[in-house]
Every structure is written in C-alpha cells, then in structure tokens.
Design an enzyme around this catalytic site. Structure first.
Site, PDB file in Angstrom:
ATOM      1  N   ASP A   1      47.979  36.586  37.971  1.00  0.00           N
ATOM      2  CA  ASP A   1      47.479  37.831  37.744  1.00  0.00           C
ATOM      3  C   ASP A   1      48.533  38.382  36.388  1.00  0.00           C
ATOM      4  OD1 ASP A   1      46.366  36.579  40.060  1.00  0.00           O
ATOM      5  OD2 ASP A   1      45.579  38.719  40.438  1.00  0.00           O
TER       6      ASP A   1
ATOM      7  N   ASP B   1      42.363  38.264  36.079  1.00  0.00           N
ATOM      8  CA  ASP B   1      42.851  39.380  36.332  1.00  0.00           C
ATOM      9  C   ASP B   1      43.800  39.738  35.249  1.00  0.00           C
ATOM     10  OD1 ASP B   1      41.271  39.890  38.339  1.00  0.00           O
ATOM     11  OD2 ASP B   1      42.855  40.443  40.001  1.00  0.00           O
TER      12      ASP B   1
ATOM     13  N   ASN C   1      38.179  38.867  39.758  1.00  0.00           N
ATOM     14  CA  ASN C   1      37.342  40.095  40.080  1.00  0.00           C
ATOM     15  C   ASN C   1      37.385  41.209  39.500  1.00  0.00           C
ATOM     16  OD1 ASN C   1      39.841  40.217  41.794  1.00  0.00           O
ATOM     17  ND2 ASN C   1      39.403  41.623  42.446  1.00  0.00           N
ATOM     18  N   HIS C   2      38.531  41.142  38.581  1.00  0.00           N
ATOM     19  CA  HIS C   2      38.826  42.637  37.927  1.00  0.00           C
ATOM     20  C   HIS C   2      38.042  42.514  36.285  1.00  0.00           C
ATOM     21  CE1 HIS C   2      41.368  45.380  40.312  1.00  0.00           C
ATOM     22  NE2 HIS C   2      41.660  44.180  40.757  1.00  0.00           N
TER      23      HIS C   2
ATOM     24  N   HIS D   1      40.160  32.098  40.914  1.00  0.00           N
ATOM     25  CA  HIS D   1      40.975  33.344  40.992  1.00  0.00           C
ATOM     26  C   HIS D   1      41.281  33.496  42.469  1.00  0.00           C
ATOM     27  CE1 HIS D   1      42.732  37.307  40.336  1.00  0.00           C
ATOM     28  NE2 HIS D   1      41.829  37.977  41.214  1.00  0.00           N
TER      29      HIS D   1
END
Length: 386
Positions: A61, A99, A134-135, A239
C-alpha cells in the site's frame, strides 16, 4: 475550475495484452536485463500471467505518498534515482497491491508514474501490474471519508491540466508525474492557498474527484484496467485475500465484473450493481483480513483452520503462495503458515505509519524481503486502519 472535456480521448483504453519480448536516500538493487521468453497475459483486465524466468517485485500500500513510493521503487531496483522517472528494472515484473488512493496527496502522480514505468518496462521485456484495493473501490463508490485535503487539490489541478491538453487522457495522464510537483508549488504560492479550507473550496474538490472517479469517469476507467486478483506463475497477488468461494466464483469473472462496474458499462446510473463478492463485505477480496492478523490472537485450532482455508484456496487456484497488502504489519513484511502467505503492507505512507519502505522480491520461486537501510520507524498509534 476549468471544465473537463468528456471526449473519447479523455478516457483511457481498456487493458490490451501487449507482446512483451524483451544519490538516493534509499538503497538500490541493481538489475540486469537478460533474454527471456515472452510474458503472456490472459484476461482483460489481466488475470493470469506467465512470466518465465522473470524476477518479480511486489510493493504494498502506498496511500498517496509519492516520496515513499519512489523510495520503495528505487530500493527495488526498478526506478532511477535521478528524478527522471526511468525504468531500471530490465525484464523485472513489478506488482503493486492496491491502496494507492486516500491518506495522501499525490495519488494521481503515483498512478501516472506506474503507468510510465509500465510502458518503459514492456520495451525491456518486463511489465508493471496493479491490483485494486478497497480504497480504489471505495472512491469509485463515492466514499471519500479518507481523502486527504491535498488530494482534492490534486484532483482540481489535474482536471485543469487535462483541460490544457484538450482532454487527451493518455497524454495528460502519462505526463502528470513530471509536472505535479510544479503545480503543487504554484498552488502553494497562490495568495489564496493559505486561506482556511472553506466549504466552497471543498465542494469544488469533491466535484473534481467525483468527475474523475465516478463509474465511467476517466480515472475510474484507468483503475478499471487493473485486476482485483492476479496470478503470475505460481504466485497469487491480491489486496486483502483470496478465499475458496472466490476461486469457485471465478477469478476472471470477478476481475471482469469489477472492471465493467468501474467503467460504468450499464445503460443507466441506477443499473450498476456493485460486484459484492470482490469489493463489499468483510470476506470480499479487497477487504478480507483473515490471513493478515496476528496469529497470536488466535487459539491453535483457529490457526489450523485458517491454514486449511489458505491451503484449499491455493490448491484450487494452482498456486504456491499468496501475497497480500491491506493490513499494516508493524513488524515489517513477513510470511506465515509455512510462508504460503506473505503480508507486505508496512504502512510506509506518511498518512499511515510513515515506516521505512519494504518490498518483496521473488526469484526462482523463492521470496525475500528487501528493506531500506534508513531507520525510519516511528512510535505511532495504529487506529482505524481501513
């Protein structure tokens, strides 16, 4: 704020499988290109990759921290240290685990840098792959809870820069990393920059971000070029974590559904089902933390259950090991369950832990962690990491 030309050239093309044939504070690992068999990419976005004889480097990330991203890439031996954004990895395959968005102010610049490196890598027999985290999916949904105020500024600047290029996405996007710092400096020199971040300015930033990242928006279409699960030879990259029911559902199917959703490929705004199995819920691919938690938190039988699930998943997908990000590892990148899972999110962004960069290197099917020589660990409390 300049308007965005929504012409055809303002949108990135879908991923196409190319013919792939051939004084920094960060320690650098030199690489030498060698003759290798071609890289073969299957799926759109890429789902299964054959990269015979390649060195693979995985980076966790990045969360909008361009300086730390550069440090990690230089340390991995794939980015020049002279500021020229040159690929130095030869035929290395670089994988970034998602991310890139949120918690930092240089998100688009990092994406631009990685796209530029991919083009250069392909010319040398290498490649750069990204997987969405997820971001990324949160932002395409319009969830901006973790957006840095500077990232709103970057969105406004980039839309103006894109407008200056007549809406030509490819030209503007690839060039952004080379000019983003100058735009940031010019913005800070503005007499209005140090005014309080008022409601009107935030509304403009939210609007700019929404234009770029809504399903079908140009930056969402750029993210749609990337998978949520990627298998390269005997290694799976995602991820959060892959589970048996994800494999049964179909890796290519999940990747395709997420890509189509990000591209807004439906007849109307009300008919855009979010690909739940990949992007929503605690056990979805981008949110799953089953493999990344501290095993000391579990009883022995629970660890055995997790190991069994991991083994079942790897057997189903035909892989030796899995590499994940998502959950910051305060002890640094590490492996568990007989090294069948590697956890490589070290919280390197200044918006997370500001820890020293670490990357995973895979050579001849054997993995090791590469660490910066800088001692940059800080005593920070880890709370509310999404």
């Amino acid at each position: 704020m300049a308007k965005l030309y929504l012409t055809g050239s303002a949108f990135p093309p879908p991923y196409s499988s190319p013919k792939l044939t051939q004084a920094s504070p960060c320690s650098s690992l030199s690489t030498t290109a060698k003759a290798s068999k071609p890289i073969v990419v299957n799926g759109n976005p890429p789902s299964f990759v054959s990269a015979p004889g390649r060195r693979i480097v995985a980076v966790g990330d990045l969360h909008g921290d361009l300086a730390q991203a550069r440090c990690a890439l230089e340390m991995a031996g794939v980015l020049s240290s002279n500021g020229q954004n040159s690929w130095t990895g030869g035929d290395t395959v670089l994988v970034q685990l998602g991310d890139i968005l949120d918690r930092g102010e240089d998100e688009i610049a990092i994406l631009s840098l990685l796209r530029s490196l991919d083009i250069q890598a392909k010319a040398n027999g290498g490649a750069v792959f990204l997987v969405n985290g997820n971001h990324e999916t949160m932002n395409v949904e319009g969830d901006f809870r973790y957006v840095d105020l500077g990232a709103y500024d970057e969105c406004m600047d980039f839309i103006e820069y894109l407008d200056d290029h007549g809406g030509n996405w490819e030209e503007a996007f690839r060039g952004w990393v080379g000019v983003s710092e100058k735009w940031k400096e010019d913005r800070k020199m503005s007499k209005n920059y140090w005014d309080s971040w008022n409601l009107v300015k935030k509304q403009k930033g939210v609007l700019a971000r929404s234009i770029l990242l809504r399903p079908g928006g140009p930056l969402a279409c750029e993210l749609a070029r990337h998978a949520v699960v990627l298998k390269i030879d005997d290694w799976v990259f995602c991820h959060g974590g892959l589970l048996p029911h994800h494999v049964a559902y179909g890796i290519e199917r999940m990747n395709r559904e997420v890509s189509h959703w990000m591209r807004g490929l439906t007849e109307n705004d009300n008919d855009r089902p979010i690909p739940f199995i990949a992007t929503r819920g605690y056990d979805s691919v981008v949110w799953n933390r089953l493999y990344s938690q501290d095993i000391s938190d579990f009883a022995g039988y629970q660890n055995n259950q997790i190991y069994s699930i991991l083994e079942e998943t790897l057997q189903a997908v035909g892989a030796k090991a899995m590499v994940v990000g998502h959950t910051p590892q305060t002890v640094g990148a590490n492996c568990k369950y007989d090294c069948s899972i590697w956890r490589i999110d070290v919280g390197m962004s200044s918006g997370v832990l500001n820890s020293r960069p670490e990357v995973l290197e895979i050579r001849d099917n054997t993995a090791r962690v590469l660490r910066s020589k800088r001692d940059r660990f800080h005593e920070l409390q880890v709370v509310d990491y999404t």
